[in-house]
Design an enzyme around this catalytic site. Structure first.
Site, PDB file in Angstrom:
ATOM      1  N   HIS A 367       0.834  -1.200   0.000  1.00  0.00           N
ATOM      2  CA  HIS A 367       0.000   0.000   0.000  1.00  0.00           C
ATOM      3  C   HIS A 367       0.872   1.255   0.000  1.00  0.00           C
ATOM      4  CE1 HIS A 367      -2.531  -2.966   2.546  1.00  0.00           C
ATOM      5  NE2 HIS A 367      -2.633  -3.226   1.270  1.00  0.00           N
ATOM      6  N   CYS A 680      -3.118  -2.084 -18.870  1.00  0.00           N
ATOM      7  CA  CYS A 680      -2.887  -1.288 -17.672  1.00  0.00           C
ATOM      8  C   CYS A 680      -1.849  -1.987 -16.805  1.00  0.00           C
ATOM      9  CB  CYS A 680      -4.209  -1.151 -16.907  1.00  0.00           C
ATOM     10  SG  CYS A 680      -4.040  -0.408 -15.288  1.00  0.00           S
TER      11      CYS A 680
END
Length: 753
Positions: A367, A680
C-alpha cells in the site's frame, strides 16, 4: 589450586564500570580500563572486546590477558572461530574447553590457545551485532549462569556506549570508524521512479542513550513509572477518539494494544533491568531486543503482529523516557523519509512534504508503494539496515530508477548524482512540450495514453501529464487508509469529486480489489497458502454482496447523471462477470426507482488478469463493454512467478516471445468482437515495453502519470509497422525475447529513450 570465585553480579560490575563511563579519557583508554575491570571483577585471566569495523568484520579493540600487540591487528569475519560464531548467531558461547569446541580458530598473534574456559556474549543493540565481549580462563571452567547474565548486561552497556561514540571520541581506534559518520551505499529495489537529494527524516527517530548506567535505581523506577503513566494516557486517548466501532475488530486490536501497555510481565522485566543497575532507557531496550529476537522466530502472523505491538510500545516508552517529542511532522522541505516500513495512512499524513522515501522492508505491491506512486515521490524498498545507519539530518541521495541509496555520500558521488538530476529535469522539460500533442507514431497510428490513479492527489496530474483520461482508478485506497468502512455518502462524495477533477475526461473506476496483499485494517485476514490466487477481488465481492452493492450504489450516486465506467478486477470466468454486471444494472434500476439521477451512460468492463479469461466463451466478449489487460497480475500468472518473490520476479520478461504472442491473441480476439481493449500496469509505462505492446495492436495504454511523457516521446519517433516486423522476425528466429532485437533496431535508427 584454589577455585576462582564465580558469579560476579551485573550490579557489582556496573558499579565498578560507572567511573569508566564518567572519565574523560579517550576511546581506547576507556576500552582498556573496561577489560581490566571486568577481568578483575570476574576473576578471569582474559577479557577482550571485539567491535565491528565493517558490516561483516570484527576487530580486537582491547584486551586484558592476550598479547597486547594483537589489538587492532587481529580481525575475523562473522562466523569465524568462537568469537565470530557469537557475532553471527547473536548467541552466547560458554565452554570449559575452548580448543576442543567445534568452530575454535587458532590465532597465533593472540596466544589464546592456552586458555580453556571461554565465555563470549554478543554486543548487540536492538538485535544488531556490534561486537563480542569475551572472558577466558586457563583452567577448565564452565562459567555460571550469574556470570553469563552479568556479562550480557555489561555487553548491552558497551553497545550503548559504542552507539554514542564513546570509544571513538579522539579518533584513536585504528580501523574502527565513529558510528554514523562514513558514507554508506544501499542496494534496494525500485518502488517509485525518480531521483532526490535531501536530508534524512526518521519515521521512528533514533534514540542515543549517553548515560546507560544508573547509580540511583529508585530514581530510575520513578522515571519509568512516570513515563508508563503518560504512555497509558496516550493509549487511552487512542481508544477514546471514536475512530473505530466499539464492537468492531479494529476496536479489539486497540483494546489488546492497551492491555499490552499494562502487561505486568513486560513492566516487571523492565524493572528487573533497572534493579541490575541499568538506566531505564537501556532496560527498555533490553526488553525490546528480547521481543524482536522472539519475533524473528515466529511463523504465526497473528502472534507476530501482537509482538509487533509490544515492539511499538517499547519505542513509545523510550521516546517518553528520553524526553523526545513526537515531531515526525515537523520536517524540513527536502526531507527523505527513512523507515523500517510504513502504512498508507501514515504516509498520506506526510503528503507532498517529502522528496523521497527509503524503506528497510516493503514489497513492490504494498500500500505504501501505491501511495508513493500516487504522490509521485521517489521510493526505494528493502534497503537493509538503513534505519540503523541513518541519523536525523544526514545527507542522502535516493535513486528510485535503480533502487540505489547513498547515505552521507562523498563529493564525487554527489556531483555525479546532481548531473543525473539535471539530465532528468532537462528531459521533463522536453516531455512537457509534447503535453498537448497526440501519441502518434510515424506510421500514423495514434495510441491513447491514460493515467492510473488511486487518490485525489493524483488528479492534478491529469492535466499536467497530458493524459487523455483515467484508465484505472483504484477505489480500494480509500478503504485501506481508514479504520472502518467509509459510509455510502462519503464514498459517493469522493467519486463525485473525482469526476469533477476529471473535467469531462473518461474515468474508469475499478471496484474493490482487496484480499491477497490488500487486507483492510478492519478485515480479519484469511490464512491462505497462496493469497494472490485466493479469496480476493471479485470473488470476495460476490461473496460479500453487501460491500459490493454499497460501493456500486455510491458510484451511481457519485456520477449524478454523468457517464460512468466501472470494471471488475480478477475476473476468471464468464459467470462471475455476468453476476457482477447484473448487480450493477439491478442497482442502477433501483436508484432510478428511488428518484436518483441515472448515469448519462453506463459501461461495465472487466480486467483480464487471469489467462483463463482470454479463453472465455464468445459471449463474454460480446457482452462486456470493454476489457483492460491487467499486466501486473496477468504476467505473474502466465509465468507462474510471484512478483513479490525477488528470487523469481526478475526471471520473466514482458518482451518474452510467448507472452507477447499471448497479448497479440487477446487483442485479435477483442478486435473480432469489436470489444475495446486497453493495457494497464507497470509495463505500459516503460517506453520499450509500451512500444512493443502498441506494435502488437494495443491502442490504449494506462500508466502512472510520470511515464506518459517518456512513452509518448518514443512512440512519436517510431513506425509501429516496422517495430511489428522486428518482433515477427525475432519470433520466427526462435529467440526467447524480442528485447535484444528491438534495442538493436532502436540503436540502428538512432532512436534514444
Amino acid at each position: 589450586m584454589n577455585t576462582p570465585t564465580r558469579g560476579a553480579s551485573s550490579r557489582v560490575l556496573l558499579q565498578k564500570l560507572r567511573d569508566v563511563l564518567a572519565n574523560r579519557e579517550g576511546g581506547q583508554e576507556r576500552l582498556d580500563i573496561m577489560v581490566r575491570v571486568i577481568a578483575e571483577t570476574m576473576d578471569t585471566e582474559v577479557c577482550s572486546i571485539y567491535l565491528r569495523c565493517d558490516e561483516r568484520t570484527l576487530e580486537l579493540c582491547a584486551t586484558e590477558g592476550l598479547n597486547p600487540e594483537a589489538v587492532h591487528q587481529t580481525r575475523m569475519r562473522f562466523g569465524q572461530g568462537l568469537v565470530g560464531r557469537v557475532a553471527e548467531h547473536g548467541q552466547a558461547v560458554n565452554t570449559a574447553d575452548a580448543p576442543r569446541t567445534p568452530g575454535f580458530r587458532y590465532m597465533p598473534e593472540t596466544s589464546e590457545e592456552i586458555y580453556s574456559g571461554f565465555l563470549g556474549v554478543p554486543i548487540q543493540r536492538l538485535g544488531e551485532s556490534l561486537g563480542v565481549l569475551v572472558v577466558q580462563n586457563k583452567s577448565v571452567r564452565k562459567f555460571s549462569e550469574d556470570d553469563l547474565h552479568g556479562l550480557e548486561v555489561v555487553a548491552m552497556v558497551i553497545a550503548e556506549m559504542a552507539e554514542a561514540g564513546a570509544f571513538t571520541s579522539s579518533g584513536d581506534l585504528g580501523g574502527i570508524a565513529p558510528p554514523h559518520s562514513s558514507p554508506v551505499f544501499f542496494r534496494g529495489i525500485q518502488g517509485q521512479e525518480g531521483v532526490a537529494e535531501g536530508v534524512v527524516h526518521l519515521h521512528d527517530p533514533h534514540i542515543v542513550i549517553t548515560n546507560p548506567v544508573s547509580d540511583d535505581p529508585e530514581a530510575e523506577h520513578r522515571r519509568l513509572h512516570d513515563a508508563l503513566h503518560r504512555l497509558h494516557g496516550e493509549v487511552d486517548r487512542m481508544l477514546d477518539t471514536g475512530a473505530v466501532d466499539e464492537a468492531g475488530e479494529a476496536a479489539e486490536v486497540l483494546h489488546t494494544y492497551a492491555m499490552f501497555a499494562r502487561d505486568r510481565g513486560w513492566i516487571t522485566r523492565i524493572e528487573d533491568g533497572i534493579r541490575e543497575g541499568l538506566a531505564a532507557e537501556v532496560s527498555v531496550e533490553k526488553e525490546q531486543a528480547s521481543i524482536r529476537k522472539r519475533m524473528s522466530h515466529m511463523t504465526d502472523p497473528y502472534l507476530r503482529e501482537r509482538f509487533h505491538d509490544l515492539d511499538d510500545l517499547s519505542y513509545r516508552l523510550l521516546r517518553l523516557l528520553s524526553g523526545q517529542r513526537d515531531d515526525r511532522f515537523d520536517i524540513p522541505d527536502n526531507a527523505v523519509l527513512v523507515a523500517r516500513n510504513i502504512g498508507p495512512a501514515e504516509l498520506l499524513d506526510y503528503g507532498n512534504r517529502l522528496c523521497g522515501i527509503v524503506l528497510e522492508q516493503g514489497a513492490v505491491s504494498s500500500h505504501a508503494v501505491i501511495v508513493a506512486r500516487a504522490l509521485a515521490i521517489p521510493l526505494v524498498l528493502q534497503a537493509g539496515r538503513i534505519t540503523r545507519e541513518a541519523l536525523e539530518g544526514d545527507p542522502i541521495l535516493i535513486d528510485g530508477d535503480t533502487g540505489f541509496v547513498h547515505l552521507r555520500p562523498e563529493d564525487s558521488v554527489r556531483s555525479a548524482f546532481r548531473e543525473k538530476m539535471a539530465m532528468r529535469a532537462e528531459a521533463q522539460e522536453k516531455y512537457a512540450t509534447l503535453r498537448e500533442l497526440p501519441a502518434q507514431a510515424l506510421c500514423g497510428t495514434i495510441v491513447s495514453l491514460h493515467m492510473n490513479a488511486g487518490l485525489m492527489a493524483d488528479l492534478p496530474s491529469l492535466v499536467s501529464s497530458g493524459a487523455e483520461g483515467v484508465g484505472l482508478y483504484r477505489t480500494e485506497l480509500q478503504f485501506l487508509v481508514r479504520s472502518k468502512v467509509p459510509r455510502r455518502a462519503e464514498q459517493a462524495a469522493l467519486y463525485s469529486r473525482i469526476l469533477d477533477s476529471g473535467r469531462g475526461k473518461r474515468v474508469v473506476f475499478r471496484t474493490l480489489d482487496i484480499g491477497s496483499d490488500k487486507v483492510l485494517p478492519y478485515m480479519r485476514p484469511t490464512d491462505e497458502p497462496n493469497p494472490a490466487m485466493g479469496w480476493r477481488a471479485i470473488r470476495l465481492g460476490l461473496d460479500r454482496r453487501g460491500v459490493m452493492r454499497m460501493q456500486v450504489q455510491s458510484l451511481l450516486r457519485g456520477a449524478n447523471g454523468r457517464p460512468l465506467s466501472v470494471m471488475f478486477p480478477m475476473v476468471a470466468q464468464l459467470d462471475e462477470f455476468l453476476e457482477a454486471r447484473k448487480l450493477v444494472f439491478d442497482e442502477a434500476a433501483r436508484e432510478v426507482s428511488m428518484g436518483h439521477v441515472a448515469p448519462q451512460s453506463l459501461e461495465v468492463g472487466a480486467m483480464l488478469e487471469t489467462p483463463s479469461l482470454a479463453f472465455a466463451p464468445d459471449a463474454f466478449f460480446e457482452i462486456v463493454d470493454f476489457v483492460s489487460i491487467g499486466g501486473n497480475d496477468l504476467k505473474q500468472f502466465f509465468f507462474a512467478a510471484d512478483r513479490e518473490n525477488e528470487r523469481v520476479r526478475r526471471r520473466y520478461d514482458t518482451l518474452n516471445v510467448s507472452y507477447l504472442t499471448f497479448i497479440g491473441q487477446i487483442v485479435e480476439r477483442c478486435d473480432r468482437h469489436d470489444t475495446p481493449v486497453s493495457f494497464c500496469g507497470e509495463d505500459a509505462g516503460r517506453p520499450i515495453e509500451a512500444l512493443c505492446l502498441s506494435a502488437m495492436g494495443l491502442r490504449n495504454l494506462s500508466m502512472r502519470p510520470a511515464s506518459i511523457g517518456p512513452v509518448k516521446h518514443l512512440l512519436r519517433r517510431c513506425d509501429l509497422d516496422e517495430v511489428r516486423a522486428v518482433i515477427d522476425d525475432a519470433c520466427a528466429s526462435g529467440a526467447q525475447s524480442v528485447r535484444p532485437a528491438i534495442e538493436d533496431w532502436l540503436y540502428r535508427n538512432n532512436i534514444t529513450l
